[in-house]
Design an enzyme around this catalytic site. Sequence first.
Site, PDB file in Angstrom:
ATOM      1  N   LYS A   1       0.811  -1.164  -0.004  1.00 12.40           N
ATOM      2  CA  LYS A   1       0.724  -0.205  -0.017  1.00 12.40           C
ATOM      3  C   LYS A   1       1.205   1.113   0.164  1.00 12.40           C
ATOM      4  O   LYS A   1       1.734   1.283   0.426  1.00 12.40           O
ATOM      5  CB  LYS A   1      -0.849  -0.036   1.217  1.00 12.40           C
ATOM      6  CG  LYS A   1      -1.270   0.697   1.351  1.00 12.40           C
ATOM      7  CD  LYS A   1      -2.747   0.680   2.784  1.00 12.40           C
ATOM      8  CE  LYS A   1      -4.008   1.735   2.316  1.00 12.40           C
ATOM      9  NZ  LYS A   1      -5.207   1.379   3.929  1.00 12.40           N
TER      10      LYS A   1
ATOM     11  N   SER B   1      -9.602   1.725   2.584  1.00 10.15           N
ATOM     12  CA  SER B   1      -9.002   2.627   1.513  1.00 10.15           C
ATOM     13  C   SER B   1      -7.968   1.798   0.858  1.00 10.15           C
ATOM     14  O   SER B   1      -7.038   2.124  -0.007  1.00 10.15           O
ATOM     15  CB  SER B   1      -7.671   3.753   2.436  1.00 10.15           C
ATOM     16  OG  SER B   1      -7.809   3.251   3.699  1.00 10.15           O
TER      17      SER B   1
ATOM     18  N   SER C   1      -9.653  -0.518   7.035  1.00  7.56           N
ATOM     19  CA  SER C   1      -9.748   0.003   5.442  1.00  7.56           C
ATOM     20  C   SER C   1      -8.288  -1.733   4.560  1.00  7.56           C
ATOM     21  O   SER C   1      -8.496  -2.057   4.147  1.00  7.56           O
ATOM     22  CB  SER C   1      -8.292   0.655   5.420  1.00  7.56           C
ATOM     23  OG  SER C   1      -9.332   2.111   5.340  1.00  7.56           O
TER      24      SER C   1
HETATM   25  N1  GLN Z   1     -12.717   4.248   6.018  1.00  4.84           N
HETATM   26  C1  GLN Z   1     -12.811   4.432   7.016  1.00  4.84           C
HETATM   27  C2  GLN Z   1     -11.938   5.485   6.732  1.00  4.84           C
HETATM   28  O1  GLN Z   1     -12.365   6.166   6.545  1.00  4.84           O
HETATM   29  C3  GLN Z   1     -11.968   3.979   7.835  1.00  4.84           C
HETATM   30  C4  GLN Z   1     -10.287   3.789   7.195  1.00  4.84           C
HETATM   31  C5  GLN Z   1      -8.839   2.988   7.297  1.00  4.84           C
HETATM   32  O2  GLN Z   1      -9.259   2.082   7.875  1.00  4.84           O
HETATM   33  N2  GLN Z   1      -8.126   3.870   6.541  1.00  4.84           N
HETATM   34  O3  GLN Z   1     -11.880   6.699   7.995  1.00  4.84           O
END
Ligand code: GLN
Length: 485
Positions: free
Chosen positions: A73, A148, A172
């Site tokens: 990532k 994400s 995410s």
């Molecule tokens: N979708 C969640 C957010 O937007 C979690 C994102 C994540 O785990 N990085 O904060």
Amino acid sequence: MEITAFTASQLLELLSNKKISPKELLSAYLKHIENINRKTNIFIHIDPEELIKTSKNIDTEKTLLKGLPIAIKDNICVKNQLTTCGSHILKGFKPPYNATVIDKLQQQGAIIMGKVNMDEFAFGSSCESSYYGPTRNPWNTECAPGGSSGGSAAAVAAGIAPWSLGSDTGGSIRQPASLCGVAGLKPTYGRISRYGLIAFASSLDQIGPLTRDVRDSALLMNIISGYDSKDSTSANMPVPNYLNCLNQDIKGIKIAIPREYFISGTDEDVKAGVLKAIDVLKKLGAQLEEISLPHTEYAVAAYYIIAPSEASSNLARFDGVQYGLRETARTSDAENPLIEMYSKTRANGFGIEAKRRIILGTYALSSGYYDAYYLKALKVRTKIAEDFKTAFKKFDCILTPTSPTGAFKLGEKLNDPLAMYLSDIFTISANLAGIPALSVPCGFTKENLPVGLQLMARPFEEETLLKIAYAYEQSTEWHKKMPEL
Ligand code: GLN
């Protein structure tokens, strides 16, 4: 079967037996990437020539991974390689050091393939907030892969990487794993070093594996887990051999099903997939019982105070001075050229969701509002953690859907941040409580989109999750399905 459809463990066997060389394997992936990446936009930074060079210098005798490639990532630092968090503000940024997980992988002979797409700074659930454009779901390219870590999940689903690393702050790893039909594990907070992971919300972030099956998750956990003196929040606890817990009997294991996770708005196909999984686990001898986790309904609200608050503070360092993008003041006689440089850099460098989070977080932390928002959210966080503690006195594991729906269409939630935030409704609590949680495929919707099953366990009991998920996987075929691209 194409070699790129193999699991990491299967490929490792081929490398060990010298049926294939690291260079041959890498070349097969590079060819596949060339075909697939145009349609999916998964890899955003990759240097094929450098990779081929690296693959020729792998010590296949003394290392554990023997030249097995892995996708990373874009928020995990790889020395001298572009690391941009899917953001314009980190344009051209090449860290001078490796994240600890990258050091560990390279010491074991892994080939770091390059960087895969993500929501900007990991803010999002669809991979659409990336400066590099959205990634497309390999099961249906009209759909989002989740986020994400959308690139990490899509890479494994599409077979353009055998496995990958993602990060999970509120879901995410698990939500994109669920939407792309792969396995994703968020380890206990502190299990894996966060050194070199570009911080989003430091009290919630964890790095973890996205893999084709549960055995591969266990294998990758063996390599990346453990104490690191460079991360003061990493736990100084021994790391078990996670492969040893596979193949263990799950007879008599106590699994709780919290009723708050079967709310209205959950897709019928998701419910059906999870209910069928419950039947499979019952047949394997698990004891399942309904429970209540009463503070669940406040999790999203608490998270969207705590996470943006921490993010607003963490992102203050991106001001044009040390990292990436620097805009210049309009004129040399600007009233305050330094302030103008900061403000232009941040205005042009951050996307809309990053700006929204910085503003939300700054507001929640400002004097006069701190107690009403931030402090209150921390109290709610404690209540949520207590719910889990109580449940884990009696139960070994908690079972829920990973996400209320299958993959949604690109653009569908883009102009409705609240709808986007709600897609993490089932994953956020595990981060707030710091406990490990895993997602494995458990079926498909009518639209032929994957559905995920989430399992959560006590802190540092990743073995419980892997054991149950592995037993489940052995009784089902979902993890073997691959999209046609
Ligand atoms: N979708 C969640 C957010 O937007 C979690 C994102 C994540 O785990 N990085 O904060």
